[in-house]
Design an enzyme around this catalytic site. Structure first.
Site, short mmCIF file in Angstrom:
data_model
loop_
_atom_site.label_atom_id
_atom_site.label_comp_id
_atom_site.label_asym_id
_atom_site.label_seq_id
_atom_site.Cartn_x
_atom_site.Cartn_y
_atom_site.Cartn_z
N ARG A 225 0.85 -1.18 0.00
CA ARG A 225 0.00 0.00 0.00
C ARG A 225 0.89 1.24 0.00
O ARG A 225 1.97 1.24 0.61
CB ARG A 225 -0.90 0.04 1.24
CG ARG A 225 -2.13 -0.88 1.15
CD ARG A 225 -3.13 -0.39 0.09
NE ARG A 225 -4.36 -1.16 0.03
CZ ARG A 225 -4.60 -2.14 -0.85
NH1 ARG A 225 -3.69 -2.48 -1.74
NH2 ARG A 225 -5.77 -2.76 -0.86
N HIS A 273 -1.35 0.00 -9.88
CA HIS A 273 -2.08 -0.89 -8.96
C HIS A 273 -2.62 -2.13 -9.69
O HIS A 273 -3.83 -2.40 -9.68
CB HIS A 273 -3.24 -0.13 -8.27
CG HIS A 273 -3.67 -0.80 -6.98
ND1 HIS A 273 -4.09 -0.12 -5.88
CD2 HIS A 273 -3.74 -2.11 -6.64
CE1 HIS A 273 -4.41 -0.97 -4.90
NE2 HIS A 273 -4.20 -2.20 -5.35
P1 NAP Z 1 -2.36 -10.60 5.50
O1 NAP Z 1 -2.52 -12.07 5.25
O2 NAP Z 1 -3.28 -9.94 6.47
O3 NAP Z 1 -0.84 -10.38 5.96
C1 NAP Z 1 -0.38 -9.17 6.47
C2 NAP Z 1 1.02 -9.39 7.01
O4 NAP Z 1 1.52 -8.15 7.51
C3 NAP Z 1 1.05 -10.38 8.17
O5 NAP Z 1 2.19 -11.19 8.10
C4 NAP Z 1 1.11 -9.46 9.39
O6 NAP Z 1 1.74 -10.06 10.51
C5 NAP Z 1 1.97 -8.35 8.84
N1 NAP Z 1 1.79 -7.15 9.65
C6 NAP Z 1 0.69 -6.37 9.77
N2 NAP Z 1 0.92 -5.35 10.61
C7 NAP Z 1 2.18 -5.48 11.02
C8 NAP Z 1 3.01 -4.74 11.91
N3 NAP Z 1 2.57 -3.65 12.55
N4 NAP Z 1 4.27 -5.17 12.11
C9 NAP Z 1 4.75 -6.27 11.49
N5 NAP Z 1 4.01 -7.03 10.64
C10 NAP Z 1 2.75 -6.64 10.41
O7 NAP Z 1 -2.46 -9.79 4.16
P2 NAP Z 1 -2.16 -10.29 2.66
O8 NAP Z 1 -3.35 -10.99 2.11
O9 NAP Z 1 -0.85 -10.98 2.64
O10 NAP Z 1 -2.07 -8.88 1.90
C11 NAP Z 1 -1.10 -7.91 2.27
C12 NAP Z 1 -1.44 -6.59 1.63
O11 NAP Z 1 -1.19 -6.63 0.23
C13 NAP Z 1 -2.91 -6.18 1.71
O12 NAP Z 1 -3.22 -5.63 2.98
C14 NAP Z 1 -3.02 -5.17 0.61
O13 NAP Z 1 -2.74 -3.89 1.15
C15 NAP Z 1 -1.92 -5.57 -0.37
N6 NAP Z 1 -2.46 -6.02 -1.68
C16 NAP Z 1 -2.08 -5.34 -2.80
C17 NAP Z 1 -2.54 -5.76 -4.04
C18 NAP Z 1 -2.09 -5.06 -5.30
O14 NAP Z 1 -2.60 -5.34 -6.38
N7 NAP Z 1 -1.12 -4.17 -5.24
C19 NAP Z 1 -3.39 -6.86 -4.14
C20 NAP Z 1 -3.76 -7.51 -2.98
C21 NAP Z 1 -3.29 -7.09 -1.75
P3 NAP Z 1 1.08 -11.34 11.22
O15 NAP Z 1 1.25 -12.50 10.24
O16 NAP Z 1 1.87 -11.54 12.44
O17 NAP Z 1 -0.37 -11.00 11.44
#
Ligand code: NAP
Length: 310
Positions: A225, A273
């Site tokens: 993001r 994006h």
């Molecule tokens: P997710 O499964 O919720 O994983 C988020 C990760 O970030 C987890 O490992 C979490 O730790 C870690 N995290 C969150 N807050 C943190 C903090 N304060 N300190 C350290 N680690 C932290 O999400 P996801 O499905 O992998 O997706 C990640 C992000 O990708 C989404 O939120 C979205 O913004 C982005 N995204 C972008 C696109 C694009 O097209 N560009 C598409 C889809 C998603 P824990 O494992 O310990 O909870």
């Protein structure tokens, strides 16, 4: 089971999802009415994307869950009218797309493909790239997407490190957790991939200090993001040569304004994006199966933790 499902997303989303959702609801054995307009007090589930414009969830008095079509839920997680459970999108198609995009750009930067493409000028200028085994990659965020990318990059021999809030154990990946682990995760990263959600704790996580912790010449890929990066600090680090390249897919303001310095910067690649998107067929299946589970009294999957903001 008879349920009413409101599709609260854009016209474009409706065209993309209508058939897949209908099929998935039928395949899940749900007797479901699926529509874009239903009396609010009759709605059992809301399939949601911010593009649909729904902001006030108060009238949906019997709604059992709001199911986001997006993985990132930062625009809805703080909505005080949303008192029912909120699930985020975890879609095998979305993950697959992200793995391909991240792997492709890591390889592009690792092999310096941009340089090769820019130099078709007759000069036999041999720059043999190092092997992947000599190019440490760090991924911030080891959730659904970060974990899958870590596995794929590790399979290509990159030494992969990852950082998350809670401790993880991923074969062949060096993992760090919590605020105290961030510095170590950054300090070895020749290529840094950001796959964190946008939360109050992650805003500006890549600030001047964090950028300075990266090795000189490090490259950054951000499909997470926009607010994860302090734009000014990144531009400064690029101009000073401390960071050698940034490939950015997400921005604080999208579409990225034409006057933003990222567009013209020689060391920045902007993509609009497109790193990955929810794929209607697989995502519809995930949504329908979650509704069926809920109807059977099983816990909802992929629940958003409001306290953590993701
Ligand atoms: P997710 O499964 O919720 O994983 C988020 C990760 O970030 C987890 O490992 C979490 O730790 C870690 N995290 C969150 N807050 C943190 C903090 N304060 N300190 C350290 N680690 C932290 O999400 P996801 O499905 O992998 O997706 C990640 C992000 O990708 C989404 O939120 C979205 O913004 C982005 N995204 C972008 C696109 C694009 O097209 N560009 C598409 C889809 C998603 P824990 O494992 O310990 O909870």
């Amino acid at each position: 089971m008879s349920i009413k499902v409101l599709f609260a997303a854009s016209d474009t989303d409706w065209q993309a999802y209508r058939t897949s959702l209908r099929t998935a609801l039928d395949d899940a054995g749900l007797d479901a009415t699926l529509a874009r307009d239903l009396p609010p007090d009759e709605v059992d589930y809301i399939v949601y994307a911010p593009s649909g414009g729904l902001r006030d969830f108060t009238p949906y008095t019997r709604c059992k869950a709001v199911m986001s079509l997006w993985a990132g839920v930062e625009t809805i997680v703080c909505n005080e009218t949303l008192t029912m459970p909120l699930t985020r999108m975890v879609d095998p198609g979305l993950t697959e797309g992200m793995v391909e995009w991240v792997t492709g750009h890591v390889l592009r930067l690792h092999l310096n493909i941009d340089h090769a493409l820019a130099r078709q000028d007759g000069r036999w200028d041999r720059h043999v790239p190092p092997l992947a085994r000599d190019r440490p990659v760090t991924i911030l965020g080891l959730g659904k997407l970060g974990h899958a990318c870590a596995k794929a990059l590790s399979a290509l021999n990159f030494p992969v490190s990852g950082w998350s809030r809670s401790a993880k154990d991923i074969p062949d990946v060096r993992t760090y957790a919590g605020p105290e682990g961030l510095r170590a995760a950054l300090s070895s990263a020749e290529i840094l991939v950001l796959l964190l959600p946008d939360t109050p704790e992650t805003v500006d996580i890549l600030d001047a200090d964090a950028l300075a912790t990266l090795p000189k010449g490090a490259m950054i890929i951000n499909p997470g993001r926009g607010p994860l990066i302090d734009d000014e600090a990144l531009l400064d680090a690029l101009d000073r040569g401390h960071i050698s390249q940034a490939t950015l897919d997400v921005f604080r303001i999208e579409p990225l304004p034409v006057e933003h310095p990222f567009w013209a910067h020689p060391k920045v690649t902007v993509t609009p994006h497109i790193a990955s998107e929810t794929r209607p067929v697989s995502a519809a299946r995930v949504i329908a199966e979650n509704m069926r589970n809920c109807e059977m009294g099983l816990p909802l999957e992929h629940l958003v933790d409001r306290g953590n903001g993701y």
